[in-house]
Design a protein around this motif. Structure first.
Motif, mmCIF file in Angstrom:
data_model
loop_
_atom_site.group_PDB
_atom_site.id
_atom_site.type_symbol
_atom_site.label_atom_id
_atom_site.label_comp_id
_atom_site.label_asym_id
_atom_site.label_seq_id
_atom_site.Cartn_x
_atom_site.Cartn_y
_atom_site.Cartn_z
ATOM 1 N N PRO A 185 88.245 90.552 19.947
ATOM 2 C CA PRO A 185 89.314 90.495 20.182
ATOM 3 C C PRO A 185 89.670 89.883 21.320
ATOM 4 O O PRO A 185 91.013 90.078 21.354
ATOM 5 C CB PRO A 185 89.172 91.679 19.190
ATOM 6 N N HIS A 186 89.659 90.114 22.559
ATOM 7 C CA HIS A 186 89.700 89.505 23.665
ATOM 8 C C HIS A 186 89.356 88.382 24.425
ATOM 9 O O HIS A 186 89.304 88.347 25.713
ATOM 10 C CB HIS A 186 89.512 90.820 24.594
ATOM 11 N N LEU A 187 89.434 86.887 23.306
ATOM 12 C CA LEU A 187 89.497 86.101 23.918
ATOM 13 C C LEU A 187 90.453 85.139 25.091
ATOM 14 O O LEU A 187 92.275 85.710 24.412
ATOM 15 C CB LEU A 187 89.087 85.045 22.636
ATOM 16 N N GLN A 192 88.750 77.008 22.772
ATOM 17 C CA GLN A 192 87.913 76.632 23.708
ATOM 18 C C GLN A 192 86.146 77.800 24.530
ATOM 19 O O GLN A 192 85.819 77.627 24.417
ATOM 20 C CB GLN A 192 87.879 76.306 25.007
ATOM 21 N N ASP A 193 86.671 79.919 23.735
ATOM 22 C CA ASP A 193 85.819 80.545 24.286
ATOM 23 C C ASP A 193 84.939 80.452 22.207
ATOM 24 O O ASP A 193 83.648 80.661 22.931
ATOM 25 C CB ASP A 193 87.050 81.659 24.131
ATOM 26 N N ILE A 194 85.931 79.928 21.345
ATOM 27 C CA ILE A 194 85.198 80.207 20.375
ATOM 28 C C ILE A 194 84.227 79.045 20.888
ATOM 29 O O ILE A 194 82.664 79.143 20.536
ATOM 30 C CB ILE A 194 86.156 79.730 19.092
ATOM 31 N N LEU A 199 78.270 77.791 20.655
ATOM 32 C CA LEU A 199 77.890 76.642 21.416
ATOM 33 C C LEU A 199 76.836 76.411 22.307
ATOM 34 O O LEU A 199 76.630 75.675 23.242
ATOM 35 C CB LEU A 199 78.292 75.414 20.326
ATOM 36 N N HIS A 200 77.396 77.960 23.497
ATOM 37 C CA HIS A 200 76.655 77.485 24.501
ATOM 38 C C HIS A 200 74.686 77.231 24.664
ATOM 39 O O HIS A 200 74.941 76.620 26.217
ATOM 40 C CB HIS A 200 77.412 78.978 25.409
ATOM 41 N N GLU A 201 73.978 77.333 23.802
ATOM 42 C CA GLU A 201 72.904 76.754 23.775
ATOM 43 C C GLU A 201 73.084 75.271 22.848
ATOM 44 O O GLU A 201 72.007 74.788 23.098
ATOM 45 C CB GLU A 201 72.148 77.683 22.892
ATOM 46 N N HIS A 202 74.108 74.424 22.630
ATOM 47 C CA HIS A 202 73.576 73.639 21.968
ATOM 48 C C HIS A 202 74.423 72.700 22.155
ATOM 49 O O HIS A 202 74.846 71.636 21.284
ATOM 50 C CB HIS A 202 73.768 73.933 20.054
#
Length: 310
Positions: A185-187, A192-194, A199-202
């Motif tokens: 809830p605190h993006l 971009q955060d989503i 996808l941070h590993e992809h």
């Protein structure tokens, strides 16, 4: 061969979208493009402007997709921000575009393309979901604390992305994006955060010249320290200039040394000659700042070697 480009916009961005698309067509005269516009609503006059530019003047293909209220309703508006609600629309690109489109280059409307795009389209994504450039704020630890993953994976900017639509569809990423929103809830930068959270590993890291952001041009470069040298080099020869932050070229308080690159392409459109109105207050401030910089009483914001005065 036709190369696919996706943008998302609303009526307010037609002038800037026109400049961006013109930069694409001008610097890639031999390429055939299909422009996919994702929107919640565009007025008929704006749609006609896009047709006139894309299909009429440059003889490229244009497709416009209208999102449903069900798709847009979960996402909050950005309050008191330069970021539009339309920024979230890119999350649905794999659902919206036809299944016959396998790869798409997503581009924000607050940028200009300065180079041939063929090398980007020829890139092998190596089984990754997306190829993107490290964000100028990737050195901030709170990004990783907020999103709950280790710093080693980095944090990419979502304004320029080469997207494997087949990957997004195969892993039903639009659902995962919505689920991530519901559990975080605190993006800060919602879309971009989503994208980074899921996808941070992809993701595949592109050379920085493919998304030269405002922070790369600063005297004190804003990026993870291990990328600082690359950012300085990329800012001298940008393939894509991205006017990140709240001060855009069409605002009076924009001081980026590359500001005129935006106006160069704008002047190739029906908006030729459009410039921000400079207030007397801002003129006095600029004059004072120049004096203070000459007297070494104030530091420059931008690097001197890039031609910036501030």
């Amino acid at each position: 061969m036709t190369y696919n480009i996706a943008i998302n916009m609303d009526d307010r961005y037609i002038e800037h979208a026109s400049a961006m698309l013109t930069s694409v067509f001008y610097n890639n005269p031999s390429m055939k493009f299909a422009i996919h516009v994702i929107t919640a609503k565009l007025s008929e006059p704006v749609i006609e402007e896009l047709r006139e530019l894309v299909t009429g003047r440059y003889h490229q293909e244009l497709y416009i997709y209208q999102l449903t209220e069900q798709q847009t309703s979960p996402f909050p508006e950005y309050v008191n921000s330069h970021i539009s609600m339309a920024a979230n629309y890119r999350l649905f690109v794999a659902d919206i575009l036809p299944k016959t489109v396998h790869t798409v280059l997503y581009l924000d409307c607050d940028l200009v393309v300065e180079a041939h795009l063929q090398p980007l389209f020829d890139l092998n994504l190596e089984g990754k979901a997306v190829a993107a450039v490290e964000d100028m704020w990737s050195g901030k630890e709170d990004n990783y604390q907020r999103l709950g993953y280790p710093r080693q994976y980095g944090y990419f900017n979502s304004g320029v992305m080469l997207i494997s639509l087949d990957y997004w569809r195969s892993y039903e990423l639009s659902k995962k994006f919505t689920d991530f929103l519901n559990t975080h809830p605190h993006l800060l930068f919602v879309d971009q955060d989503i994208l980074n959270g899921v996808l941070h590993e992809h993701w595949f890291s592109l050379p920085l010249e493919w998304n030269v952001q405002d922070g790369f041009l600063r005297r004190k470069c804003r990026i993870r320290s291990e990328y600082a040298g690359q950012a300085a080099a990329a800012s001298k020869h940008p393939a894509i200039l991205h006017f990140t932050g709240s001060r855009k070229p069409w605002d009076e308080d924009c001081m980026t040394p590359y500001r005129n690159e935006y106006f160069k392409y704008l002047d190739m459109t029906r908006y030729k000659g459009h410039r921000p109105v400079i207030s007397e207050h801002w003129k006095r401030k600029l004059k004072t700042d120049r004096l203070l910089i000459r007297l070494h009483l104030k530091s420059r914001r931008y690097r001197k070697d890039l031609g910036g005065a501030y």
